[in-house]
Design a protein around this motif. Structure first.
Motif, PDB file in Angstrom:
ATOM      1  N   VAL A 176       0.622   0.405  16.685  1.00 28.82           N
ATOM      2  CA  VAL A 176       0.223  -0.418  15.539  1.00 28.82           C
ATOM      3  C   VAL A 176      -0.763   0.354  14.673  1.00 28.82           C
ATOM      4  CG1 VAL A 176      -0.940  -2.546  14.828  1.00 28.82           C
ATOM      5  CG2 VAL A 176       0.643  -2.578  16.768  1.00 28.82           C
ATOM      6  N   PHE A 177      -1.684   1.036  15.319  1.00 26.26           N
ATOM      7  CA  PHE A 177      -2.653   1.862  14.587  1.00 26.26           C
ATOM      8  C   PHE A 177      -1.937   2.977  13.826  1.00 26.26           C
ATOM      9  CE2 PHE A 177      -5.396   5.718  14.732  1.00 26.26           C
ATOM     10  CZ  PHE A 177      -6.363   5.293  13.829  1.00 26.26           C
ATOM     11  N   LYS A 178      -0.960   3.586  14.467  1.00 24.62           N
ATOM     12  CA  LYS A 178      -0.198   4.664  13.831  1.00 24.62           C
ATOM     13  C   LYS A 178       0.536   4.152  12.599  1.00 24.62           C
ATOM     14  CE  LYS A 178       3.242   6.229  16.235  1.00 24.62           C
ATOM     15  NZ  LYS A 178       3.971   6.956  17.307  1.00 24.62           N
ATOM     16  N   ASP A 179       1.161   2.992  12.725  1.00 29.39           N
ATOM     17  CA  ASP A 179       1.868   2.407  11.572  1.00 29.39           C
ATOM     18  C   ASP A 179       0.885   2.090  10.441  1.00 29.39           C
ATOM     19  OD1 ASP A 179       4.244   2.581  12.924  1.00 29.39           O
ATOM     20  OD2 ASP A 179       4.204   0.494  13.629  1.00 29.39           O
ATOM     21  N   TRP A 180      -0.326   1.648  10.822  1.00 28.42           N
ATOM     22  CA  TRP A 180      -1.342   1.348   9.811  1.00 28.42           C
ATOM     23  C   TRP A 180      -1.736   2.599   9.042  1.00 28.42           C
ATOM     24  CZ3 TRP A 180      -6.551   3.040   9.761  1.00 28.42           C
ATOM     25  CH2 TRP A 180      -7.335   2.484   8.739  1.00 28.42           C
TER      26      TRP A 180
ATOM     27  N   THR B 234       1.128   3.585   6.589  1.00 25.84           N
ATOM     28  CA  THR B 234       1.280   2.712   5.422  1.00 25.84           C
ATOM     29  C   THR B 234       0.045   2.676   4.531  1.00 25.84           C
ATOM     30  OG1 THR B 234       0.589   0.804   6.750  1.00 25.84           O
ATOM     31  CG2 THR B 234       2.958   1.232   6.593  1.00 25.84           C
ATOM     32  N   SER B 235      -1.119   3.039   5.107  1.00 26.26           N
ATOM     33  CA  SER B 235      -2.371   2.938   4.344  1.00 26.26           C
ATOM     34  C   SER B 235      -2.689   4.190   3.541  1.00 26.26           C
ATOM     35  CB  SER B 235      -3.543   2.633   5.293  1.00 26.26           C
ATOM     36  OG  SER B 235      -3.355   1.415   5.950  1.00 26.26           O
ATOM     37  N   PHE B 236      -2.123   5.321   3.931  1.00 29.05           N
ATOM     38  CA  PHE B 236      -2.424   6.579   3.253  1.00 29.05           C
ATOM     39  C   PHE B 236      -1.128   7.195   2.719  1.00 29.05           C
ATOM     40  CE2 PHE B 236      -5.793   5.835   6.277  1.00 29.05           C
ATOM     41  CZ  PHE B 236      -6.946   6.135   5.556  1.00 29.05           C
ATOM     42  N   ASP B 237      -1.213   7.704   1.531  1.00 29.12           N
ATOM     43  CA  ASP B 237      -0.034   8.268   0.862  1.00 29.12           C
ATOM     44  C   ASP B 237       0.209   9.683   1.387  1.00 29.12           C
ATOM     45  OD1 ASP B 237       2.066   8.754  -0.789  1.00 29.12           O
ATOM     46  OD2 ASP B 237       0.890   8.932  -2.641  1.00 29.12           O
ATOM     47  N   VAL B 238       1.009   9.765   2.442  1.00 31.79           N
ATOM     48  CA  VAL B 238       1.274  11.063   3.063  1.00 31.79           C
ATOM     49  C   VAL B 238       2.691  11.578   2.777  1.00 31.79           C
ATOM     50  CG1 VAL B 238      -0.393  10.730   4.899  1.00 31.79           C
ATOM     51  CG2 VAL B 238       1.933   9.918   5.222  1.00 31.79           C
ATOM     52  N   GLY B 239       3.508  10.795   2.103  1.00 34.01           N
ATOM     53  CA  GLY B 239       4.870  11.226   1.782  1.00 34.01           C
ATOM     54  C   GLY B 239       5.767  11.200   3.003  1.00 34.01           C
ATOM     55  N   ASP B 240       7.042  11.487   2.770  1.00 31.64           N
ATOM     56  CA  ASP B 240       8.030  11.427   3.855  1.00 31.64           C
ATOM     57  C   ASP B 240       7.746  12.466   4.931  1.00 31.64           C
ATOM     58  OD1 ASP B 240       9.326   9.371   2.601  1.00 31.64           O
ATOM     59  OD2 ASP B 240      10.778  10.663   1.569  1.00 31.64           O
TER      60      ASP B 240
END
Length: 414
Positions: A129-133, A136-142
């Motif tokens: 869950v932390f990893k998904d957060w 989705t929270s930081f714009d890291v691209g594909d």
């Protein structure tokens, strides 16, 4: 958050490990005199007392069973372990930040040791869950998302971010990971430590203890009290309850010391007394004709005393507090002491009442039971001790825990 279980390892008369479940509202500890009821509450109070008080800290020389003290001299034994359950509100406070499901278990344990340190076990968070957060929270691209999805632990995540720091968004994630690691202190799992220290630990209820020793004295040397510490005629317990009365009145030490402000000083005390007495009479049906009165006495050597007396409006007489209605004094003193935490929304409390209303008549004890059930239990978990059958609700025997001394020197109280 609520306390669900207490496991007492070794403390005073408890020589063998004992545990008891704690009810959501009221837990009633029943036993004879000298059975270990007070020790049961004391140990719990010392695990997280509501204020910094040297009298409510563990002391191995005084608290550890004497028969085994020599063997434990060089050790740091466990005193007790408390199990807590997070409320939905506690969980939501973390989920608002990291996402739904981040807390994978709602119970954890807090273990206290004789050197007054504590350890925490059972904090469980879902790393996925932390990893998904993070994703989705930081714009890291594909590309960044693919890299981050490989991580299976916090240290994995740190390594991946460090090795790919030129990838967009990784520097921001690195800063977030550093903040979490710093906030976790010495925890082996930084994510669990950060969540515990930041969100869970502040919500752990503090323990608030009250016994017959916390009673208003009938005569207070104001010159002594103005020194800010118990001296001379006031015991430490009496000093605390007087201080609570003055704090409730909004009085400062300067008010006590002032030559010209004693009428205002007395007026504030009387207003406080009237307010508490009015609340009290909702549950004090024994005698509605009593009230607290204050009198300022100017003695020799410029010493001032505050005399506290009980006035009976029916018989139109006053007597010193200590000479009249011990039950009324207990109830009034309890409400004064309770005022220290009542209305404080910054912390949660569990109320520990040692032999409440011991000097009350049976009908007044019934009033006290009603007060505990209607006024205290809706907001606080309450644990109280008693040996009076009138302090037990016969319809709620499931809330009773019995304690007795086995008279066996190897077992002690159970």
């Amino acid at each position: 958050m609520k306390l669900t279980q207490v496991k007492l390892h070794k403390y005073k008369s408890f020589l063998t490990e004992q545990s008891y479940a704690v009810e959501d509202r009221i837990t009633r500890i029943v036993g004879k005199n000298e059975s270990g009821k007070t020790a049961l509450l004391e140990a719990l109070a010392k695990s997280n007392y509501f204020e910094d008080n040297t009298e409510f800290k563990f002391d191995k020389d005084l608290d550890y069973p004497r028969s085994e003290l020599i063997k434990a001299k060089k050790e740091n034994p466990v005193v007790l372990t408390c199990e807590y359950e997070l409320s939905d509100e506690d969980v939501e406070s973390v989920e608002k930040v990291f996402g739904r499901g981040i807390i994978s278990k709602q119970t954890f344990s807090l273990t206290s040791y004789y050197d007054n340190t504590r350890t925490t076990t059972g904090i469980a968070v879902d790393f996925n869950v932390f990893k998904d957060w993070l994703i989705t929270s930081f714009d890291v691209g594909d590309q960044g998302k693919e890299l981050l999805r490989v991580a299976t632990s916090f240290s994995d995540m740190e390594n991946i971010v460090s090795e790919n720091e030129t990838t967009p968004g990784m520097k921001e994630i690195q800063a977030e990971l550093n903040k979490i690691k710093k906030g976790a202190g010495k925890w082996k799992n930084p994510l669990e430590g950060y969540i515990y220290i930041t969100y869970i630990s502040p919500a752990i209820p503090k323990l608030w203890y009250f016994s017959d020793y916390f009673s208003l004295p009938c005569r207070i040397n104001l010159n002594e009290f103005s020194t800010g510490k118990p001296t001379g005629s006031l015991s430490s317990e009496e000093f605390k309850i007087v201080k609570a009365l003055f704090e409730l009145s909004g009085l400062q030490l300067s008010d006590i010391q002032s030559e010209t402000n004693f009428e205002s000083f007395k007026a504030q005390l009387e207003a406080t007394s009237n307010s508490i007495t009015d609340d009290m009479f909702e549950y004090w049906t024994t005698n509605q004709n009593l009230e607290i009165r204050f009198d300022i006495e100017h003695a020799s050597n410029n010493i001032r005393y505050l005399n506290i007396r009980i006035y009976n409006s029916k018989h139109r007489v006053t007597l010193p507090l200590k000479n009249r209605s011990k039950g009324f004094l207990w109830f009034f003193s309890f409400l004064v002491w309770f005022s220290k935490i009542q209305g404080n929304k910054n912390s949660k409390y569990i109320l520990l009442l040692d032999e409440p209303g011991l000097s009350l008549h049976a009908s007044a004890q019934n009033d006290l039971l009603r007060f505990i059930d209607e006024k205290l239990a809706p907001e606080y978990q309450v644990i109280y001790t008693t040996h009076s059958p009138f302090m037990i609700d016969s319809l709620k025997l499931n809330e009773v825990r019995t304690v007795y001394d086995t008279q066996n020197p190897k077992i002690g109280s159970v």
